[in-house]
Design a protein around this motif. Sequence first.
Motif, PDB file in Angstrom:
ATOM      1  N   VAL A   1       0.851  -1.189   0.000  1.00 37.64           N
ATOM      2  CA  VAL A   1       0.000   0.000   0.000  1.00 37.64           C
ATOM      3  C   VAL A   1       0.886   1.238   0.000  1.00 37.64           C
ATOM      4  CG1 VAL A   1      -1.801   1.274   1.217  1.00 37.64           C
ATOM      5  CG2 VAL A   1      -1.776  -1.232   1.296  1.00 37.64           C
ATOM      6  N   HIS A   2       0.584   2.179  -0.886  1.00 38.10           N
ATOM      7  CA  HIS A   2       1.285   3.463  -0.933  1.00 38.10           C
ATOM      8  C   HIS A   2       0.228   4.570  -0.883  1.00 38.10           C
ATOM      9  CE1 HIS A   2       5.238   1.710  -1.949  1.00 38.10           C
ATOM     10  NE2 HIS A   2       4.509   0.802  -2.605  1.00 38.10           N
ATOM     11  N   GLN A   3       0.397   5.463   0.066  1.00 37.32           N
ATOM     12  CA  GLN A   3      -0.601   6.508   0.265  1.00 37.32           C
ATOM     13  C   GLN A   3       0.092   7.856   0.398  1.00 37.32           C
ATOM     14  OE1 GLN A   3      -2.687   6.554   4.068  1.00 37.32           O
ATOM     15  NE2 GLN A   3      -4.602   6.993   3.030  1.00 37.32           N
ATOM     16  N   LYS A   4      -0.460   8.859  -0.273  1.00 36.39           N
ATOM     17  CA  LYS A   4       0.063  10.225  -0.167  1.00 36.39           C
ATOM     18  C   LYS A   4      -1.085  11.178   0.096  1.00 36.39           C
ATOM     19  CE  LYS A   4       3.259  13.365  -0.197  1.00 36.39           C
ATOM     20  NZ  LYS A   4       2.504  14.261   0.693  1.00 36.39           N
ATOM     21  N   ASN A   5      -1.102  11.714   1.315  1.00 42.26           N
ATOM     22  CA  ASN A   5      -2.090  12.723   1.664  1.00 42.26           C
ATOM     23  C   ASN A   5      -1.595  14.101   1.278  1.00 42.26           C
ATOM     24  OD1 ASN A   5      -3.924  10.876   2.823  1.00 42.26           O
ATOM     25  ND2 ASN A   5      -2.775  10.890   4.746  1.00 42.26           N
ATOM     26  N   GLU A   6      -2.487  15.058   1.363  1.00 39.05           N
ATOM     27  CA  GLU A   6      -2.140  16.452   1.092  1.00 39.05           C
ATOM     28  C   GLU A   6      -1.498  17.029   2.349  1.00 39.05           C
ATOM     29  OE1 GLU A   6      -4.449  20.458  -0.565  1.00 39.05           O
ATOM     30  OE2 GLU A   6      -5.496  18.555  -0.349  1.00 39.05           O
ATOM     31  N   THR A   7      -0.161  16.909   2.435  1.00 40.01           N
ATOM     32  CA  THR A   7       0.539  17.256   3.672  1.00 40.01           C
ATOM     33  C   THR A   7       1.327  18.565   3.600  1.00 40.01           C
ATOM     34  OG1 THR A   7       2.408  15.884   2.963  1.00 40.01           O
ATOM     35  CG2 THR A   7       0.750  14.850   4.370  1.00 40.01           C
ATOM     36  N   ARG A   8       1.723  18.998   2.402  1.00 36.06           N
ATOM     37  CA  ARG A   8       2.446  20.275   2.305  1.00 36.06           C
ATOM     38  C   ARG A   8       1.409  21.396   2.227  1.00 36.06           C
ATOM     39  NH1 ARG A   8       7.225  21.004  -1.875  1.00 36.06           N
ATOM     40  NH2 ARG A   8       5.567  20.619  -3.401  1.00 36.06           N
ATOM     41  N   LEU A   9       1.312  22.144   3.322  1.00 38.75           N
ATOM     42  CA  LEU A   9       0.277  23.166   3.455  1.00 38.75           C
ATOM     43  C   LEU A   9       0.880  24.458   3.982  1.00 38.75           C
ATOM     44  CD1 LEU A   9      -2.361  20.902   5.235  1.00 38.75           C
ATOM     45  CD2 LEU A   9      -2.414  21.578   2.834  1.00 38.75           C
TER      46      LEU A   9
END
Length: 820
Positions: free
Chosen positions: A778-786
């Motif tokens: 599983v590879h997951q990328k959330n919207e983390t650069r904010l």
Amino acid sequence: MKKLIHSLYILLVVLFAANAQAQPQNKQQQTLSLSGALVNEQGKPLDYATVTLLRAKDSSVVKGTLTSESGTYLFDKLQAGKYIVAATNIGYKKTYSPTVDVNGELAKTMVPAIKMLQSSQSLQTVNVVAAKPLIERKMDRTVMNVENSVLAAGNSALEVLERAPGVSIDKDDNISLKGKQGVTVMINDKLTYMSASQLTTMLKSMDASTIQSIEIITNPSAKYDASGNSGIINIKLKKNKQTGTNGNLSLGVVKGRNWRNNTSLSLNHKQGNLNLFATLSRGDQKRENILNIDRRVDSAQSSTYFKQRTSLLSEVHYNNYRFGADYATSSKNTVGFVINGDYTNEYNNPNKTTTQLGRTPDANDSYQTTLANIKQTYRNFAANVNDKLQLDTNGQELSVDLDYSIFHNGSDARYETNFLLPNGSTQRPPQFILNQTPATITIWTQKADYALPLNKTMKLEAGVKFSSVKTDNDLQAQINSGDVFINDTSRTNHFIYEEKIAAGYLNLNKSFRKTSIQAGLRAERTSSMGDLVTKNQVVDRKYLNFFPSVFINHTLSDKHELGISYSRRIDRPGYDQLNPFRFYLDQYTYEQGNPFLKPQYTNSFELSYTYNKTINVTLGYAKTTDVSTEIILTDTISKATYQTRLNLNTQNSYNININSPYTISKWWTGNVNFNGFYQQYKSADLLGANLNNGKATFILRTTQTFMVAKGWKAEASGYYQSPLSFGIFDIKQQYAVDAGVSHSFYQKKMNVKFAVSDIFNTRRNAVSSHYQSVNLDVHQKNETRLARLTFTYNFGNSKIKMRQHQTGADDEKNRVKSGN
């Protein structure tokens, strides 16, 4: 009149400092004193002026008194330490002494005469309110002071929480403490009565600017509910502490791939014996999440390879409220109420999943696309009524809390799946599925706590609590048949769960000259029944448990302290974890609860060492039985992979935590936290084999704070988490860097903060499992650069602190599923 006014003022000071004065006094405390005198500009004594003794490190009130007719004052029975004397008098400017060191070398410490200037003259006052460090270590907990942190600007409570020492949050937003899940989360000492998913949803929607501090309690005493195998995280919200009418306004905007905004308003009005307070917050959040899953499903005849790509876009619109009142009916009794709730809508329009199927990893024999349109609603309401009665002046008191909470959660979902061949032509007709999932959770709790000082060095605490919970989940599912929708009997389900817990505890505290001991015992009797109405299946349980706890703290010297603690705890399944409903991503991927899930039990031991009240080292060991753990299972007939929870046999956890604040210069301070742990999971006959899995892991966090100029503050932080194992899962390393800057102006009433989280966009989740029949990555990328820009404005008067209160309806709320 002058004497009367001063007497009333000193009464308030004494009441405010009562907690500090209730502490046992050793021999040294009874021999140390501090004295001095107040004079005017002509050197004449000032009689009946108010004198307050403050701790130099945080300006907290220790004692208060009035000067004599000759202008002198005396504070006796003091602990060694550094103090500041504050003096007030009608017609004069408030004045402070220099820092005074009461170090025990002299039994009596004299303060040079304090000269007070008349209020008509200007005076350069001294600011004695020292900024609290970001991380503080107290006797039974670690405290992260969020209130003045630049990084809190525009963040959600969840984003700030994962920066706390020892706290980590995985790809599914599950909260772990020192590598262990099962954390109990409290807000203002109240359990949240939410499941893990509900809790994270609520924390995502909570504006971090409303948080004062986060307390990490790894070994709670018998006074707390026994739930939570890895300890308690207590989120303290800001409270307006001022007389008259005052408040705080916060406005924020956030930009990542999408825009977000948040607004909060806090108001407080205090007049006489009445205090009114309210907080309103709202926000709009849009988040992206990319999820890729590669897996292999084996059957007797062949293997099928799946390549699944999902794009998740969610929109959350939340409105939270909290208001209440406290009223002092007398000098010894205060009654109050608190009402809070939220009104949240979450939309996923649409979530698109593309799944490629093949007989080899690179083959594409067919594929399907699933569009999911989901609307979730959360309508939560909670009310608390409380009464605190001081029975005498020696510290004997009784407090009572009555709580009622109700959660109305709903989900309407539409799934459209198209089945295609590699060339894009239709393989078979599309499938349409409708789900309606209304859920109602009702919670009643009653709680009473009693404290009795037996003498100056011994205190007895006792209490009782009763809670009653009922959850009602009714999943209505339909599937298309031609042009109409019919009931899907394979998925339609009705689940009712009822639980009653009766608890009582005893705590005994004893202080010696250099040693303090606390021993407690809590008993909880649980009666639960899960009724799977659709299948006429009932799971009925009744059990009685005892939870002992022991804490010993010993002072070796002024700079060296040792502590040892033990506690036994329980972690009951969350209400959604017991719910056997299926929540689909597509027909090959779903999540399902387990109504047969049992509670898990943990015995925890901890040894701590503190140097100079700053550097803290803890060593811990915990053994958990019937470990409730996420696991992946495969249906070889339908080739579907689904996530559920099972009870494993045991988990052994070893951990070390080192926390050290430091000062490089007067404008540069920092904090470093190292948390190392080893989690070993053991279970017999799990998917046809004996599980024995574990890995040594460490998490390193550091925060740097810079006072770059007058009114300007900058902050940078970074963290690294090495690879770890969790049950049958292996999780790869994670790391990120955050930074921010703030500027205060308009007499520090206004503040502007700008911060960027995950500056290099490195934070991502990579999880794999290759155990028996489970083969997936599983590879997951959330919207983390904010990037966040936040403006706050404090307005109103600032004199007298308001009463702070904790209620009793906390443990049950922590297991409810909610939104945001």
